[in-house]
Design a protein around this motif. Structure first.
Motif, mmCIF file in Angstrom:
data_model
loop_
_atom_site.group_PDB
_atom_site.id
_atom_site.type_symbol
_atom_site.label_atom_id
_atom_site.label_comp_id
_atom_site.label_asym_id
_atom_site.label_seq_id
_atom_site.Cartn_x
_atom_site.Cartn_y
_atom_site.Cartn_z
ATOM 1 N N UNK A 198 0.610 -0.708 0.021
ATOM 2 C CA UNK A 198 -0.453 0.232 0.226
ATOM 3 C C UNK A 198 0.674 1.059 0.199
ATOM 4 N N UNK A 199 2.207 1.119 0.700
ATOM 5 C CA UNK A 199 2.951 2.674 0.735
ATOM 6 C C UNK A 199 3.010 3.217 -0.702
ATOM 7 N N UNK A 200 3.725 1.595 -0.882
ATOM 8 C CA UNK A 200 4.842 2.104 -2.599
ATOM 9 C C UNK A 200 3.731 2.408 -3.545
ATOM 10 N N UNK A 201 2.697 1.686 -3.237
ATOM 11 C CA UNK A 201 1.539 2.109 -4.699
ATOM 12 C C UNK A 201 0.790 3.057 -4.481
ATOM 13 N N UNK A 202 0.661 3.576 -3.240
ATOM 14 C CA UNK A 202 0.413 5.384 -3.095
ATOM 15 C C UNK A 202 0.962 6.737 -3.677
ATOM 16 N N UNK B 172 -4.459 -1.560 8.792
ATOM 17 C CA UNK B 172 -6.425 -2.316 8.653
ATOM 18 C C UNK B 172 -7.067 -2.772 8.059
ATOM 19 N N UNK B 173 -6.045 -2.436 6.799
ATOM 20 C CA UNK B 173 -6.886 -2.953 5.472
ATOM 21 C C UNK B 173 -7.718 -2.360 4.361
ATOM 22 N N UNK B 174 -7.436 -2.358 3.110
ATOM 23 C CA UNK B 174 -7.867 -0.935 2.680
ATOM 24 C C UNK B 174 -9.394 -1.166 1.962
ATOM 25 N N UNK B 175 -10.418 -1.467 3.088
ATOM 26 C CA UNK B 175 -11.572 -1.747 2.644
ATOM 27 C C UNK B 175 -11.856 -0.801 3.747
ATOM 28 N N UNK B 176 -11.942 -0.275 4.998
ATOM 29 C CA UNK B 176 -12.267 0.346 5.929
ATOM 30 C C UNK B 176 -12.184 1.544 5.509
ATOM 31 N N UNK B 177 -10.870 1.604 5.156
ATOM 32 C CA UNK B 177 -10.572 3.225 5.165
ATOM 33 C C UNK B 177 -11.456 3.787 3.332
ATOM 34 N N UNK B 178 -11.538 2.499 2.549
ATOM 35 C CA UNK B 178 -12.061 3.070 1.561
ATOM 36 C C UNK B 178 -13.989 3.320 2.014
ATOM 37 N N UNK B 179 -14.116 2.854 2.876
ATOM 38 C CA UNK B 179 -16.059 3.189 3.263
ATOM 39 C C UNK B 179 -15.826 4.319 4.157
ATOM 40 N N UNK B 180 -14.671 4.855 5.046
ATOM 41 C CA UNK B 180 -14.633 5.769 5.727
ATOM 42 C C UNK B 180 -14.234 7.054 5.068
ATOM 43 N N UNK C 188 -6.375 3.143 -3.314
ATOM 44 C CA UNK C 188 -7.417 2.583 -4.938
ATOM 45 C C UNK C 188 -6.202 1.939 -5.253
ATOM 46 N N UNK C 189 -4.555 2.781 -4.663
ATOM 47 C CA UNK C 189 -2.811 2.064 -5.682
ATOM 48 C C UNK C 189 -2.891 0.035 -5.504
#
Length: 430
Positions: free
Chosen positions: A141-145, A292-300, A342-343
């Motif tokens: 997630x970090x590098x894809x950001x 913590x996961x991708x989906x919770x942050x997308x929902x928030x 999302x990256x």
């Protein structure tokens, strides 16, 4: 990884610079120059219409470059998309105004904007996969950001130059030739980006696919046939990011300068401050996604956008620079909570053999749903003397659509998925 991530970031920033400089010009000068026979409102709508053509071209670009990426490698996508967008952007700066060549001027503008969108449609998939497929699992997630910071950097480059020109030139000079300078500068930026990307290595996952003879022969057909539901969900999920970003960076600029008589330099500064903070927070959000996961942050993030759209309109309506900056910042903070992860999220949703096509088409489909129409619809809804509450309702509706799509998507972070599976196994009766 740092070298790869920086090459990805810089190239993406240059591509988005090309795309955003057009949006700013559309908000400030393209209407009167290329549609002088229209009323002021109609000219702005027409200029934003040419802006929207770029979004319609982006899914086509993702299909074209996605095929190249899944068949021949991620690296050719990085070079081809950057070259196409750079050439088209320089050419926009050379198009004569309507007063010189008549109807040929807006037609050329439409064609070049289409080519811009075609190139940018391929950029995101190649850039994100370059980092995501090289990155270690626990830091994906970090590098894809890094590519996700590209839009903010590109926007600041484009509007920083526009701001400098707007502040130093007279209104007549800016309208006559000053607005063209950022388009011409795109040529130098594209050359520097190609130089930086010339030595990037192909990703390990694509090399493994090629060695095993498992590359997709027709990736777009495979995506549509086997993953059409996932494609629609990812497109709907990403719509809020585009809608909010272009409402803040393009529509609000036109609304504040035309309806509220805010000086364009002041409004550009307000938007740039908000975008700079958004860009700086992108890697922090990505680190949270790794933990913590991708989906919770997308929902928030989607929920935050839904709650903030009416306050955004109210704060813009004050015409106070600090309050307008606060309104823009709140909207972009909600957006980056989603967009920062999302990256990594989109590539993890699709199998490696069709990943370049699936992730890129899904991402750019969101651009059509959320970005192509937002400046046009918002400008039409804001016509009048009262507060543009219709714009708030429109943006809230898109945010709720994205929230529903994210709710139907699975979690993909490998560590989070393993923890959930372990917890479920431990809780199961013996």
């Amino acid at each position: 990884m740092l070298r790869l991530a920086l090459a990805s970031l810089i190239g993406t920033a240059i591509e988005f610079y090309d795309f955003f400089v057009y949006g700013t010009a559309a908000a400030l000068v393209l209407g009167p120059l290329f549609f002088p026979t229209f009323s002021a409102l109609a000219a702005t709508l027409a200029a934003f219409g040419t802006f929207g053509i770029g979004f319609l071209a982006r899914p086509l670009g993702s299909v074209l470059f996605g095929h190249i990426g899944d068949r021949y490698g991620r690296r050719p996508v990085l070079l081809g998309s950057l070259l196409l967008t750079g050439v088209a952007t320089v050419a926009v700066g050379c198009v004569p105004a309507y007063s010189s060549i008549g109807a040929g001027a807006p037609l050329l503008l439409l064609l070049l904007r289409f080519l811009q969108g075609l190139g940018l449609g391929g950029e995101w998939g190649g850039a994100v996969l370059l980092t995501a497929e090289h990155a270690p699992e626990h830091r994906r997630g970090l590098w894809a950001s890094f590519p996700q910071m590209g839009p903010a950097v590109g926007f600041l480059l484009a509007n920083g130059l526009m701001l400098g020109l707007s502040a130093t030139l007279t209104g007549g000079q800016f309208t006559s030739w000053g607005w063209r300078v950022p388009f011409w500068c795109a040529g130098l930026l594209a050359l520097s980006g190609l130089w930086l990307r010339r030595s990037v290595e192909e990703t390990p996952e694509f090399r493994a696919l090629a060695t095993a003879g498992r590359r997709a022969s027709a990736p777009v057909i495979e995506v549509v046939r086997d993953h059409w539901r996932l494609l629609l969900l990812t497109g709907g999920a990403l719509a809020v990011g585009y809608a909010v970003f272009y409402a803040v960076t393009t529509w609000s600029l036109a609304y504040a300068t035309e309806h509220l008589a805010v000086d364009r330099t002041v409004m550009l500064t307000c938007v740039m401050v908000a975008v700079a903070v958004k860009g700086a927070l992108t890697p922090l959000v990505a680190v949270l996604g790794d933990r913590y996961g991708r989906r919770p942050l997308c929902l928030a993030g989607s929920a935050a956008c839904a709650l903030w759209m009416f306050p955004l309109v109210a704060l813009l309506r004050t015409a106070d620079p600090l309050l307008m900056t606060l309104g823009c910042l709140g909207a972009l903070l909600g957006m980056v909570t989603m967009l920062g992860v999302v990256g990594a999220y989109l590539p993890e949703l699709y199998p490696p053999r069709i990943r370049c096509t699936g992730a890129a088409v899904g991402y750019n489909l969101g651009g059509v749903l959320g970005g192509a129409l937002t400046p046009v619809v918002a400008t039409a809804l804001a016509d009048g003397s009262g507060p543009p509450w219709g714009v708030g309702a429109y943006l809230t509706g898109i945010a709720l659509l994205s929230l529903g799509c994210f709710a139907l998507l699975p979690e993909t972070n490998p560590a989070v998925v393993r923890r959930a599976a372990g917890a479920a196994e431990a809780a199961a009766p013996a």
